[in-house]
Design a protein around this motif. Structure first.
Motif, PDB file in Angstrom:
ATOM      1  N   ASP A  95      -2.916  -1.420  -8.977  1.00 55.55           N
ATOM      2  CA  ASP A  95      -2.395  -1.895  -7.683  1.00 55.55           C
ATOM      3  C   ASP A  95      -2.063  -0.693  -6.801  1.00 55.55           C
ATOM      4  OD1 ASP A  95      -0.303  -2.839  -5.699  1.00 55.55           O
ATOM      5  OD2 ASP A  95      -0.874  -4.750  -6.644  1.00 55.55           O
ATOM      6  N   GLN A  96      -2.556  -0.706  -5.544  1.00 58.88           N
ATOM      7  CA  GLN A  96      -2.336   0.451  -4.669  1.00 58.88           C
ATOM      8  C   GLN A  96      -0.946   0.476  -4.047  1.00 58.88           C
ATOM      9  OE1 GLN A  96      -4.164   0.572  -0.763  1.00 58.88           O
ATOM     10  NE2 GLN A  96      -4.988  -1.512  -1.020  1.00 58.88           N
ATOM     11  N   GLY A  97      -0.181  -0.583  -4.279  1.00 61.85           N
ATOM     12  CA  GLY A  97       1.181  -0.571  -3.752  1.00 61.85           C
ATOM     13  C   GLY A  97       2.212  -0.281  -4.816  1.00 61.85           C
ATOM     14  N   THR A  98       2.009  -0.827  -6.033  1.00 61.37           N
ATOM     15  CA  THR A  98       2.993  -0.658  -7.108  1.00 61.37           C
ATOM     16  C   THR A  98       2.515   0.267  -8.226  1.00 61.37           C
ATOM     17  OG1 THR A  98       2.134  -2.536  -8.367  1.00 61.37           O
ATOM     18  CG2 THR A  98       3.793  -3.001  -6.671  1.00 61.37           C
ATOM     19  N   THR A 145       0.836  -1.196   0.000  1.00 64.63           N
ATOM     20  CA  THR A 145       0.000   0.000   0.000  1.00 64.63           C
ATOM     21  C   THR A 145       0.866   1.239   0.000  1.00 64.63           C
ATOM     22  OG1 THR A 145      -0.115   0.075   2.409  1.00 64.63           O
ATOM     23  CG2 THR A 145      -1.843  -1.188   1.277  1.00 64.63           C
ATOM     24  N   GLY A 146       0.210   2.385  -0.226  1.00 66.58           N
ATOM     25  CA  GLY A 146       0.881   3.657   0.016  1.00 66.58           C
ATOM     26  C   GLY A 146       1.581   4.294  -1.158  1.00 66.58           C
ATOM     27  N   ILE A 147       1.419   3.801  -2.395  1.00 73.35           N
ATOM     28  CA  ILE A 147       2.083   4.460  -3.510  1.00 73.35           C
ATOM     29  C   ILE A 147       1.534   5.879  -3.688  1.00 73.35           C
ATOM     30  CG2 ILE A 147       0.439   3.606  -5.244  1.00 73.35           C
ATOM     31  CD1 ILE A 147       2.814   3.436  -7.185  1.00 73.35           C
ATOM     32  N   ALA A 148       2.423   6.797  -3.999  1.00 73.98           N
ATOM     33  CA  ALA A 148       2.005   8.176  -4.252  1.00 73.98           C
ATOM     34  C   ALA A 148       1.158   8.222  -5.523  1.00 73.98           C
ATOM     35  CB  ALA A 148       3.218   9.081  -4.394  1.00 73.98           C
ATOM     36  N   LEU A 149       0.085   8.978  -5.474  1.00 74.01           N
ATOM     37  CA  LEU A 149      -0.834   9.033  -6.612  1.00 74.01           C
ATOM     38  C   LEU A 149      -0.148   9.558  -7.872  1.00 74.01           C
ATOM     39  CD1 LEU A 149      -3.962  10.345  -4.707  1.00 74.01           C
ATOM     40  CD2 LEU A 149      -3.779   8.140  -5.851  1.00 74.01           C
ATOM     41  N   PRO A 200      -8.975   2.718  -3.070  1.00 71.39           N
ATOM     42  CA  PRO A 200      -9.070   1.474  -2.283  1.00 71.39           C
ATOM     43  C   PRO A 200      -9.495   1.778  -0.856  1.00 71.39           C
ATOM     44  CG  PRO A 200      -6.786   2.074  -2.642  1.00 71.39           C
ATOM     45  CD  PRO A 200      -7.595   3.012  -3.480  1.00 71.39           C
ATOM     46  N   SER A 201     -10.131   0.779  -0.237  1.00 74.98           N
ATOM     47  CA  SER A 201     -10.565   0.945   1.154  1.00 74.98           C
ATOM     48  C   SER A 201      -9.350   1.090   2.063  1.00 74.98           C
ATOM     49  CB  SER A 201     -11.393  -0.259   1.600  1.00 74.98           C
ATOM     50  OG  SER A 201     -12.545  -0.388   0.796  1.00 74.98           O
ATOM     51  N   VAL A 202      -9.509   1.920   3.057  1.00 76.15           N
ATOM     52  CA  VAL A 202      -8.411   2.145   4.014  1.00 76.15           C
ATOM     53  C   VAL A 202      -8.120   0.854   4.773  1.00 76.15           C
ATOM     54  CG1 VAL A 202      -7.685   3.487   6.021  1.00 76.15           C
ATOM     55  CG2 VAL A 202      -9.091   4.569   4.236  1.00 76.15           C
ATOM     56  N   ASN A 203      -6.843   0.534   4.946  1.00 74.62           N
ATOM     57  CA  ASN A 203      -6.370  -0.638   5.709  1.00 74.62           C
ATOM     58  C   ASN A 203      -6.746  -1.964   5.062  1.00 74.62           C
ATOM     59  OD1 ASN A 203      -5.294   1.107   7.681  1.00 74.62           O
ATOM     60  ND2 ASN A 203      -7.304   1.195   8.734  1.00 74.62           N
ATOM     61  N   ASP A 204      -7.095  -1.971   3.758  1.00 76.84           N
ATOM     62  CA  ASP A 204      -7.390  -3.233   3.050  1.00 76.84           C
ATOM     63  C   ASP A 204      -6.381  -3.381   1.926  1.00 76.84           C
ATOM     64  OD1 ASP A 204      -8.317  -5.446   1.753  1.00 76.84           O
ATOM     65  OD2 ASP A 204     -10.358  -4.685   1.407  1.00 76.84           O
ATOM     66  N   ALA A 205      -5.324  -4.168   2.190  1.00 74.36           N
ATOM     67  CA  ALA A 205      -4.231  -4.320   1.227  1.00 74.36           C
ATOM     68  C   ALA A 205      -4.642  -5.092  -0.006  1.00 74.36           C
ATOM     69  CB  ALA A 205      -3.039  -4.998   1.894  1.00 74.36           C
ATOM     70  N   THR A 206      -5.798  -5.773   0.042  1.00 72.91           N
ATOM     71  CA  THR A 206      -6.260  -6.536  -1.140  1.00 72.91           C
ATOM     72  C   THR A 206      -7.104  -5.695  -2.082  1.00 72.91           C
ATOM     73  OG1 THR A 206      -8.287  -7.291  -0.044  1.00 72.91           O
ATOM     74  CG2 THR A 206      -6.302  -8.634   0.275  1.00 72.91           C
ATOM     75  N   ASP A 207      -7.450  -4.476  -1.682  1.00 71.53           N
ATOM     76  CA  ASP A 207      -8.277  -3.621  -2.534  1.00 71.53           C
ATOM     77  C   ASP A 207      -7.405  -2.884  -3.553  1.00 71.53           C
ATOM     78  OD1 ASP A 207     -10.542  -2.531  -3.554  1.00 71.53           O
ATOM     79  OD2 ASP A 207     -11.094  -1.352  -1.783  1.00 71.53           O
ATOM     80  N   VAL A 208      -8.039  -2.286  -4.564  1.00 66.77           N
ATOM     81  CA  VAL A 208      -7.306  -1.654  -5.668  1.00 66.77           C
ATOM     82  C   VAL A 208      -7.995  -0.344  -6.057  1.00 66.77           C
ATOM     83  CG1 VAL A 208      -6.463  -3.838  -6.623  1.00 66.77           C
ATOM     84  CG2 VAL A 208      -8.672  -2.929  -7.355  1.00 66.77           C
ATOM     85  N   PHE A 209      -7.264   0.454  -6.851  1.00 64.70           N
ATOM     86  CA  PHE A 209      -7.891   1.604  -7.508  1.00 64.70           C
ATOM     87  C   PHE A 209      -8.724   1.097  -8.693  1.00 64.70           C
ATOM     88  CE2 PHE A 209      -4.121   3.570  -5.603  1.00 64.70           C
ATOM     89  CZ  PHE A 209      -4.654   4.727  -5.048  1.00 64.70           C
ATOM     90  N   THR A 210      -9.903   1.662  -8.904  1.00 65.72           N
ATOM     91  CA  THR A 210     -10.719   1.340 -10.082  1.00 65.72           C
ATOM     92  C   THR A 210     -10.835   2.607 -10.929  1.00 65.72           C
ATOM     93  OG1 THR A 210     -11.998  -0.260  -8.806  1.00 65.72           O
ATOM     94  CG2 THR A 210     -12.915   0.455 -10.925  1.00 65.72           C
ATOM     95  N   LEU A 211     -10.340   2.526 -12.148  1.00 66.96           N
ATOM     96  CA  LEU A 211     -10.319   3.689 -13.044  1.00 66.96           C
ATOM     97  C   LEU A 211     -11.241   3.454 -14.236  1.00 66.96           C
ATOM     98  CD1 LEU A 211      -9.026   6.426 -13.965  1.00 66.96           C
ATOM     99  CD2 LEU A 211      -7.291   5.027 -15.162  1.00 66.96           C
TER     100      LEU A 211
END
Length: 736
Positions: free
Chosen positions: A255-258, A210-214, A234-245
């Protein structure tokens, strides 16, 4: 059949369509209001926008972009969900995003009449009816105009019928567009459109980070805000969630981490079309189109009202000469077809229809362009009532009929009668009707009655012909035609200019103020008819019921009504007109004359006139704001007494409204007539006509005959015939 379909659809659905249309008019205002207050996105990327919004509202869950460009963010204020319109430049809220109660009410009513899915079905049916009415209305307009090529010409007639046609022609494109897009949207709502590939499957594996800069996500960096549809965080504190564009071209997951693109589905053409059609129908993103469609929708209740009023007036036995209901062409035993320039001949047709129907015949009345024997299986006779326009020409509504008749084979069981309407003072009295009779005889049509004529709308002539018709049909009826007097208006004289008194040929230019009409009269088509130079004013002199017609030298836009009148010995109307002083009044009405006016192109126009025939030609020059090349040839007696419009002609030549002016005077030391000027300018005239020029002639019959002879000689060497120019609408006369 088309008229019947149009009529019953209108009667059944006017209230429904009017309520839907009025709500649509109200809704068309909101996209314009939204466009004025929506902050500009300034060509930034989605990455920049998302970073700014998250910086201002850390709890943001979604960003949406509307077709209008409005950016809305959805976030939390404490534990309560909130939304706001965002300024893309700062990412901060600038106004609430909630739809107003009024707009929400209008949307629910417009889409579903507050009835849920049942209401949506009803409005979809309304859209289908609107489409059918628009298409049938278009064909009726074409029929009224006399063909597709005449559809954009000025509409003849007056009152509610003309107003209905004018409003229909203006609003038809918008109504067709609105109904088509509404039907598409209804089909999409009920899942009737082909399905696309379906939503992109949620990614099976993610990085768990998580935590990649937008502003470090490549896909967001490469996407401009103008292409954005929505971005879900993505939902806060849910590492399995993603951005939907979601963008204009497709949708996918990030992916919200990479920041990696985990899957992408291109938007189907159905989805793209639905998005575009919704934008066009609602005006969101195209506020100007929304206003245009709203304006067109405003015509629906107006067309409904005028249409029903016309239907009621036609059904009323106290109107329209006691007109009977016209039988369908497939069931009629008698076909009456009319060709009329001003509409008066249709009144005679109504009288004939009423008498024949009362005698037990089934009568169908229609326009002469509807001549089609295949549609008349039970018909035993055809009666053609044909008015003649100008120099023996067909009325505008019957252009091309002679060629049509030549191609129709005579039917042995179908007899035919031709009755001409005209003015015996013209050289080609009932010329159009006479040619119809000649063609019918050549083609072998059985003669119901010999060819006959009606002079100056004479009820006596019509009654005499009716007795012959009753005898031929072995029936007992009398044609007692009672002409309906047109509504007249008081015309107050503002000014007069006198000419010709010293040569005993008094001529005056009379300028009248336009009659005052209320706003309601103008909106309902009951006001003084709008007019152009070249139209006619009918003046009803004291002591007579028969109007005299004068060509107009001005248009409504000039703000006055102007005519040229020469006093004739013993002339009742001309005597009264030339005796008028400013402040005096006469009564009159406008009769349109669309066949005699310049075609608005850049091609040259040759104006030829003599005496008071200068009137409409001066009006054409006055109205020539576009500086179309106009060349005037004018004949008069003497420059000292008959130089009508001399000052104006000089001014219009200087400012380009007239390209040239050539004068011919017959009472000077070296006399000349206007046809002499034409022969002198033969090379110039040939060049102008070969360049597509139009010729308009106005004046006495002798002058017009001399002009025609001169032009025939001038153009002979180039193989150009006046008959060809007339057929092309490039040679027209207004003679008296």
């Amino acid at each position: 059949m088309i008229r019947l379909l149009h009529r019953w659809l209108a009667l059944l659905a006017t209230m429904l369509l009017s309520t839907i249309a009025v709500s649509g008019v109200a809704l068309s205002v909101f996209p314009t209001m939204e466009a004025f207050i929506t902050p500009s996105a300034q060509q930034i990327t989605v990455a920049q926008l998302a970073a700014r919004v998250r910086g201002a509202e850390p709890s943001v869950e979604q960003i949406r972009r509307a077709p209008s460009g409005r950016i809305t963010a959805y976030y939390f204020e404490g534990d309560q969900p909130a939304s706001a319109v965002i300024d893309p430049g700062s990412g901060k809220p600038v106004s609430p995003a909630d739809t107003s109660a009024v707009e929400r009410w209008l949307i629910n009513f417009h889409r579903a009449l507050f009835l849920g899915d049942q209401g949506r079905i009803i409005t979809a049916v309304g859209a289908a009816i609107m489409l059918l009415m628009s298409i049938s209305g278009l064909f009726l307009l074409v029929r009224r105009a006399g063909g597709w090529r005449f559809l954009l010409r000025p509409i003849k007639g007056q009152g509610k019928g003309r107003l209905h046609s004018v409003v229909a022609r203006v609003t038809l494109p918008g109504l067709v567009f609105s109904s088509l897009t509404a039907l598409w949207m209804a089909a999409a709502t009920f899942g009737l459109l082909p399905e696309g590939a379906g939503a992109q499957a949620f990614p099976a594996t993610v990085s768990g980070e998580t935590g990649i800069a937008l502003d470090a996500i490549p896909t967001l960096q490469a996407t401009l805000v103008d292409d954005l549809r929505s971005l879900n965080f993505p939902s806060v504190n849910d590492a399995t969630d993603v951005f939907t564009l979601k963008t204009a071209t497709g949708e996918g997951y990030l992916d919200q981490g990479t920041g990696a693109l985990l899957g992408w589905r291109a938007t189907s053409w159905i989805d793209q079309a639905s998005y575009l059609i919704t934008m066009l129908h609602t005006g969101r993103g195209m506020a100007w189109l929304g206003l245009i469609l709203g304006f067109c929708a405003f015509g629906v209740p107006f067309l409904g009202w005028t249409g029903i009023a016309i239907w009621l007036s036609r059904r009323s036995p106290s109107r329209g000469h006691g007109k009977a209901v016209s039988a369908p062409p497939s069931a009629a035993d008698t076909i009456v077809l009319v060709a009329s320039e001003s509409g008066t001949t249709r009144g005679f047709a109504a009288t004939l229809q009423s008498a024949l129907t009362s005698s037990g015949l089934r009568v169908h009345v229609g326009a002469m362009t509807g001549f089609d024997v295949a549609r008349w299986p039970k018909a035993k006779r055809v009666i053609l009532l044909a008015a003649t326009y100008g120099d023996g020409s067909a009325p505008a509504s019957a252009q091309g009929f002679l060629e049509q008749l030549k191609s129709v084979l005579a039917r042995p069981d179908l007899s035919l009668a031709v009755l001409g309407f005209g003015d015996r003072s013209f050289a080609h009295f009932c010329g159009f009707a006479a040619r119809i009779a000649e063609i019918a005889k050549t083609n072998g049509w059985t003669e119901l009655l010999p060819f006959d004529t009606i002079d100056r709308q004479s009820p006596q002539d019509f009654s005499r012909w009716g007795r012959n018709l009753a005898k031929a049909l072995d029936l007992d009826f009398e044609l007692n035609h009672q002409p309906v007097a047109p509504k007249t208006w008081p015309l107050n004289l503002v000014s007069r200019r006198d000419y010709g008194a010293n040569v005993q040929a008094m001529t005056v230019i009379l300028r009248f103020a336009l009659p005052k009409t209320s706003l309601w009269q103008r909106l309902s088509g009951q006001g003084f008819a709008p007019f152009e130079a070249g139209d006619l004013i009918g003046i009803v002199p004291r002591g007579s019921d028969l109007p005299r017609f004068y060509s107009l030298a001005s248009g409504s836009k000039d703000g006055f009504l102007e005519i040229c009148v020469r006093k004739h010995a013993g002339g009742l109307c001309s005597g009264q007109l030339t005796a008028l002083e400013p402040g005096d009044a006469v009564t009159g009405f406008v009769r349109h004359n669309p066949a005699f006016r310049p075609v608005k192109t850049r091609k040259p126009v040759i104006l030829i006139g003599a005496g008071t025939g200068i009137g409409p030609l001066a009006g054409f020059a006055r109205a020539n704001a576009s500086r179309q090349p106009m060349h005037l040839y004018f004949g008069a007696r003497h420059p000292g007494s008959d130089a009508l419009y001399a000052e104006e002609l000089s001014h219009w030549t200087q400012d380009g409204r007239l390209a040239s002016v050539t004068m011919a005077y017959s009472r000077v030391q070296t006399p000349a007539y206007v046809q002499d000027s034409l022969r002198k300018d033969a090379p110039k005239l040939c060049s102008l006509i070969k360049a597509g020029g139009q010729v308009l002639v106005c004046g006495g019959t002798d002058m017009a005959a001399g002009v025609a002879a001169a032009l025939t000689d001038i153009l002979a060497g180039d193989g150009i015939h006046l008959s060809t120019l007339k057929a092309q609408g490039r040679y027209a006369e207004d003679v008296y």
